[in-house]
Design a protein around this motif. Structure first.
Motif, PDB file in Angstrom:
ATOM      1  N   LEU A  40      28.999  38.673  49.736  1.00  0.00           N
ATOM      2  CA  LEU A  40      29.985  39.387  48.940  1.00  0.00           C
ATOM      3  C   LEU A  40      30.202  40.763  49.549  1.00  0.00           C
ATOM      4  O   LEU A  40      29.275  41.366  50.089  1.00  0.00           O
ATOM      5  CB  LEU A  40      29.513  39.541  47.494  1.00  0.00           C
TER       6      LEU A  40
ATOM      7  N   VAL B 197      33.531  47.422  42.734  1.00  0.00           N
ATOM      8  CA  VAL B 197      34.500  46.357  43.005  1.00  0.00           C
ATOM      9  C   VAL B 197      33.834  45.339  43.921  1.00  0.00           C
ATOM     10  O   VAL B 197      33.320  45.681  44.987  1.00  0.00           O
ATOM     11  CB  VAL B 197      35.780  46.900  43.667  1.00  0.00           C
TER      12      VAL B 197
ATOM     13  N   SER C 132      34.289  41.661  45.961  1.00  0.00           N
ATOM     14  CA  SER C 132      35.224  40.668  46.487  1.00  0.00           C
ATOM     15  C   SER C 132      34.463  39.689  47.365  1.00  0.00           C
ATOM     16  O   SER C 132      33.349  39.975  47.819  1.00  0.00           O
ATOM     17  CB  SER C 132      36.353  41.343  47.274  1.00  0.00           C
ATOM     18  N   GLU C 133      35.083  38.552  47.598  1.00  0.00           N
ATOM     19  CA  GLU C 133      34.445  37.511  48.402  1.00  0.00           C
ATOM     20  C   GLU C 133      35.259  37.296  49.664  1.00  0.00           C
ATOM     21  O   GLU C 133      36.370  36.767  49.611  1.00  0.00           O
ATOM     22  CB  GLU C 133      34.340  36.217  47.607  1.00  0.00           C
TER      23      GLU C 133
ATOM     24  N   GLN D 136      30.973  38.968  37.279  1.00  0.00           N
ATOM     25  CA  GLN D 136      32.233  38.242  37.417  1.00  0.00           C
ATOM     26  C   GLN D 136      32.463  37.324  36.223  1.00  0.00           C
ATOM     27  O   GLN D 136      33.580  37.227  35.693  1.00  0.00           O
ATOM     28  CB  GLN D 136      32.214  37.421  38.717  1.00  0.00           C
TER      29      GLN D 136
END
Length: 321
Positions: A2, A73, A75-76, A104
């Motif tokens: 991640l 924050v 994100s993947e 998430q």
């Protein structure tokens, strides 16, 4: 892996960078002073994080006060080509696909719990399609209604809220789910009553159909199938395997039952309406039991992995000392 972006005041960001660089499941830590918003007073930290240990690192960031003074924050990325990232992945116990990112899941549950016009629109369309499928005795239409129905989202939110003891999410998601079922059944009842009054179908057509009779025939297998579908549905959400959700949708008889309730009430087939209601309750019971149990197991397995990582870190610190 991640990708995480943290915005925090300079002093806090400096402390966090030291802790993150000592974390074996974190790699490629980048500190950008005065790069944040708000007049350039916030620092930005970028780093790669092994998914299996994401909850422990996120907990550390929250306890450090990042959400109150900045933001986190996650994100993947599509791909991460880095030897350091590969080493961080190896340092985390378990498989990346099994890692549950609870932050998430919390955001998704809060979003899915809130009622929306799009949710009710899709649920109503699915209910009407299911009613037509029962009227015409067409299983393909029943399957289509199952796929269109959005009811699993608030259902999963309720399961999450129960496991994490979030009463606000549980209450709102319950209103969305059960209120949606009641509203769509009532609208379908009204629509089918008007159509029936014009003589466009008969009582026999509305109550006869061997291919779709399973909707009004709840049994033990209905509960077992709902249990298995609930487990698969929660796993697909927590492990980011969304493709499995389609199989979940076409395994449970929730929307078909709601559609059948509206149809049978319109023609006065009270026994079949009650059977469809019972089918709905049996399926919901199986889904709730499976969803809550699956999340509970994942939560405690994650905590055990976190304990293992803490033990490793303590041993490494003792050896270095």
């Amino acid at each position: 892996m991640l990708t995480v972006r943290v915005t925090a005041p300079h002093e806090l960001a400096t402390q966090l960078c030291e802790r993150l660089r000592d974390e074996p499941t974190v790699s490629d830590v980048v500190h950008l002073p005065a790069a944040g918003a708000g007049g350039g007073q916030g620092d930005v930290i970028l780093f790669e994080l092994a998914r299996e240990n994401a909850n422990n690192v996120m907990r550390m960031l929250r306890h450090a006060g990042v959400p109150a003074q900045g933001s986190i924050v996650v994100s993947e990325p599509i791909a991460v080509v880095s030897d350091a990232a590969a080493a961080a992945e190896r340092a985390a116990p378990g498989h990346p696909a099994d890692g549950v990112l609870w932050a998430q899941l919390a955001d998704r549950s809060r979003e899915d719990a809130r009622p929306s016009w799009s949710f009710f629109a899709f649920l109503l369309l699915a209910t009407l399609i299911a009613g037509i499928g029962r009227l015409l005795d067409q299983p393909i239409l029943i399957i289509g209604a199952m796929v269109v129905g959005p009811e699993f989202a608030p259902l999963a939110a309720i399961c999450y809220a129960v496991v994490r003891r979030k009463r606000g999410i549980a209450g709102m998601a319950s209103v969305t789910l059960f209120g949606g079922f009641a509203l769509c059944a009532a609208i379908a009842w009204g629509v089918w009553t008007i159509v029936y009054a014009f003589g466009l179908f008969t009582f026999e057509q509305a109550t006869t159909g061997p291919l779709t009779e399973f909707i009004i025939a709840p049994d033990a297998w209905s509960f077992v199938i709902a249990l298995l579908a609930g487990i698969a549905g929660v796993l697909s959400l927590t492990t980011s395997k969304s493709s499995a959700l389609v199989g979940v949708f076409i395994s449970i008889t929730t929307v078909p039952a709601v559609g059948t309730i509206g149809l049978t009430l319109a023609v006065g087939a009270w026994d079949e309406a009650f059977s469809a209601l019972l089918q709905l309750l049996v399926n919901l019971a199986g889904l709730f039991v499976a969803g809550i149990a699956t999340l509970w197991v994942q939560l405690h397995v994650g905590r055990r992995i976190g304990s293992q990582l803490e033990a490793r870190r303590a041993r490494r610190s003792a050896e270095n000392a």
